[in-house]
Design a protein around this motif. Sequence first.
Motif, PDB file in Angstrom:
ATOM      1  N   THR A   1       0.824  -1.204   0.000  1.00 18.74           N
ATOM      2  CA  THR A   1       0.000   0.000   0.000  1.00 18.74           C
ATOM      3  C   THR A   1       0.863   1.261   0.000  1.00 18.74           C
ATOM      4  OG1 THR A   1      -1.706  -1.220   1.198  1.00 18.74           O
ATOM      5  CG2 THR A   1      -1.919   1.171   1.143  1.00 18.74           C
ATOM      6  N   CYS A   2       2.017   1.199   0.662  1.00 19.26           N
ATOM      7  CA  CYS A   2       2.948   2.339   0.632  1.00 19.26           C
ATOM      8  C   CYS A   2       3.412   2.626  -0.798  1.00 19.26           C
ATOM      9  CB  CYS A   2       4.153   2.057   1.522  1.00 19.26           C
ATOM     10  SG  CYS A   2       3.817   2.192   3.293  1.00 19.26           S
TER      11      CYS A   2
ATOM     12  N   VAL B   1       0.918   4.739  -2.446  1.00 21.10           N
ATOM     13  CA  VAL B   1       1.083   6.132  -2.011  1.00 21.10           C
ATOM     14  C   VAL B   1       2.173   6.817  -2.829  1.00 21.10           C
ATOM     15  CG1 VAL B   1       1.691   7.647  -0.081  1.00 21.10           C
ATOM     16  CG2 VAL B   1       0.304   5.595   0.335  1.00 21.10           C
ATOM     17  N   GLN B   2       3.294   6.134  -2.994  1.00 18.47           N
ATOM     18  CA  GLN B   2       4.407   6.732  -3.742  1.00 18.47           C
ATOM     19  C   GLN B   2       4.040   6.947  -5.204  1.00 18.47           C
ATOM     20  OE1 GLN B   2       6.945   8.249  -2.870  1.00 18.47           O
ATOM     21  NE2 GLN B   2       8.845   7.682  -3.876  1.00 18.47           N
TER      22      GLN B   2
ATOM     23  N   TRP C   1       1.557  14.278   3.632  1.00 14.98           N
ATOM     24  CA  TRP C   1       1.160  13.111   4.428  1.00 14.98           C
ATOM     25  C   TRP C   1       1.028  13.552   5.881  1.00 14.98           C
ATOM     26  CZ3 TRP C   1       3.260   7.587   3.257  1.00 14.98           C
ATOM     27  CH2 TRP C   1       2.678   6.655   4.128  1.00 14.98           C
TER      28      TRP C   1
ATOM     29  N   SER D   1       0.819  12.372   9.341  1.00 13.44           N
ATOM     30  CA  SER D   1       1.054  11.173  10.155  1.00 13.44           C
ATOM     31  C   SER D   1       0.768  11.416  11.635  1.00 13.44           C
ATOM     32  CB  SER D   1       2.501  10.695   9.984  1.00 13.44           C
ATOM     33  OG  SER D   1       3.408  11.702  10.407  1.00 13.44           O
TER      34      SER D   1
ATOM     35  N   LEU E   1      -3.843   3.676   6.321  1.00  7.88           N
ATOM     36  CA  LEU E   1      -2.384   3.740   6.222  1.00  7.88           C
ATOM     37  C   LEU E   1      -1.860   5.155   5.993  1.00  7.88           C
ATOM     38  CD1 LEU E   1       0.033   1.255   4.815  1.00  7.88           C
ATOM     39  CD2 LEU E   1       0.121   3.527   3.786  1.00  7.88           C
ATOM     40  N   ALA E   2      -2.484   5.898   5.085  1.00  2.00           N
ATOM     41  CA  ALA E   2      -1.952   7.226   4.754  1.00  2.00           C
ATOM     42  C   ALA E   2      -3.077   8.238   4.636  1.00  2.00           C
ATOM     43  CB  ALA E   2      -1.163   7.175   3.446  1.00  2.00           C
TER      44      ALA E   2
END
Length: 228
Positions: A138-139, A142-143, A158, A160, A180-181
């Motif tokens: 999933t990261c 995001v990228q 982002w 956090s 997650l983000a």
Amino acid sequence: MSDPNRPFSDKEREGLYRAIFERRDVRSQFLPDPIPRPVLARLLNAAHHAPSVGFMQPWDFILIDSLNVRQQVLASYHEENAKAANNYSGERQETYRSLKLQGIVESPMNLCITCDRSRGGTHVLGRNSIVDMDLFSTCLAVQNLWLAARAEGIGVGWVSIVDQGTLANILNLPDNVYPLAYLCLGYVSEFLDQPELQAKGWRSRLPLGELVHRNGWGTAVDNEWELP
């Protein structure tokens, strides 16, 4: 559909590296202009084409333009940010409190990219040994979105500093879905020359040459590599 074996042209290659090097975590430069739906669709499609272990595609995308929802998220940010400030003291704490670390209300669109930890079933190919590969996958989404956004002239930040349990409640997430983000998206007045935390003296980029090892930890590569 383009030929996946066609070499990248010099301009295409330069564009990719430009997006990488000029990507910024945006907090303070958002404009109120809405993101056109076709542009937003391109960003989401780029994120959706990220690699994922076992091709499980664990992500979902929650678009948030409701001011009420964003204010709830902002309240969680303020609560968590006050706690985070107590990790520092003296001048360092003053510097921390002076930093703007979110653009939740200022940005025209917020986006939460979630990870469905049950997607793909009980046994996902490639996830047996490292169960967090769904989160890592999933990261990558995001990228992908972040780099595509930079190419479109859109800033991303982002956030956090929020409580994940509170965020899950605000967004009515099922138990198996992890937020997650939490991202802020929008056109910006400018992209800074360097990361904002570096510009404000919080941290500097580490030299790449100190971070590359050869055949194991602690053995440096030789000078022929010409690392920057």
